[in-house]
Design a protein around this motif. Structure first.
Motif, short mmCIF file in Angstrom:
data_model
loop_
_atom_site.label_atom_id
_atom_site.label_comp_id
_atom_site.label_asym_id
_atom_site.label_seq_id
_atom_site.Cartn_x
_atom_site.Cartn_y
_atom_site.Cartn_z
N VAL A 1 1.01 -1.14 -0.04
CA VAL A 1 -0.34 0.16 0.17
C VAL A 1 1.00 1.26 0.22
CG1 VAL A 1 -1.84 1.39 1.50
CG2 VAL A 1 -1.95 -1.53 1.31
N LEU B 1 1.66 5.71 0.51
CA LEU B 1 0.51 5.99 1.06
C LEU B 1 1.03 7.96 0.51
CD1 LEU B 1 1.16 5.66 4.56
CD2 LEU B 1 -0.51 5.06 3.86
N ARG C 1 -4.28 6.35 -0.08
CA ARG C 1 -3.56 5.71 -0.04
C ARG C 1 -3.94 5.04 -1.20
NH1 ARG C 1 -3.23 2.68 5.70
NH2 ARG C 1 -4.10 0.95 4.61
N TYR D 1 -7.57 -2.26 1.77
CA TYR D 1 -6.56 -1.92 1.44
C TYR D 1 -6.13 -0.36 1.78
CZ TYR D 1 -5.51 -6.61 1.21
OH TYR D 1 -4.45 -7.69 1.53
N VAL D 2 -6.98 -0.11 1.02
CA VAL D 2 -7.43 1.66 1.06
C VAL D 2 -8.58 2.43 1.37
CG1 VAL D 2 -6.23 1.52 -1.44
CG2 VAL D 2 -8.45 1.70 -1.27
#
Length: 63
Positions: free
Chosen positions: A26, A28, A38, A62-63
């Motif tokens: 992931v 950032l 993200r 995940y985001v």
């Protein structure tokens, strides 16, 4: 499912499933206004998406 080394898994263990997600990255990104966004470093594989779908989830976790 295909496991490590392309081996076909008919009854994958929890460890085998976690290994498939080990390389999910992931990223950032800090936006000019200071917010953090993200994003996935690269798209999920077919096997990873299939496992998430079986769990009733999608890659947005995940985001």
């Amino acid at each position: 499912l295909k496991g490590a080394g392309g081996r076909k898994l008919t009854r994958p263990t929890g460890q085998a499933i976690f290994q498939l997600f080990w390389y999910v990255r992931v990223v950032l990104l800090e936006l000019p206004d200071g917010r953090i966004q993200r994003a996935l470093g690269q798209p999920l594989t077919y096997e990873q998406r299939r496992i998430l779908q079986g769990l009733g989830m999608d890659e947005s976790i995940y985001v």
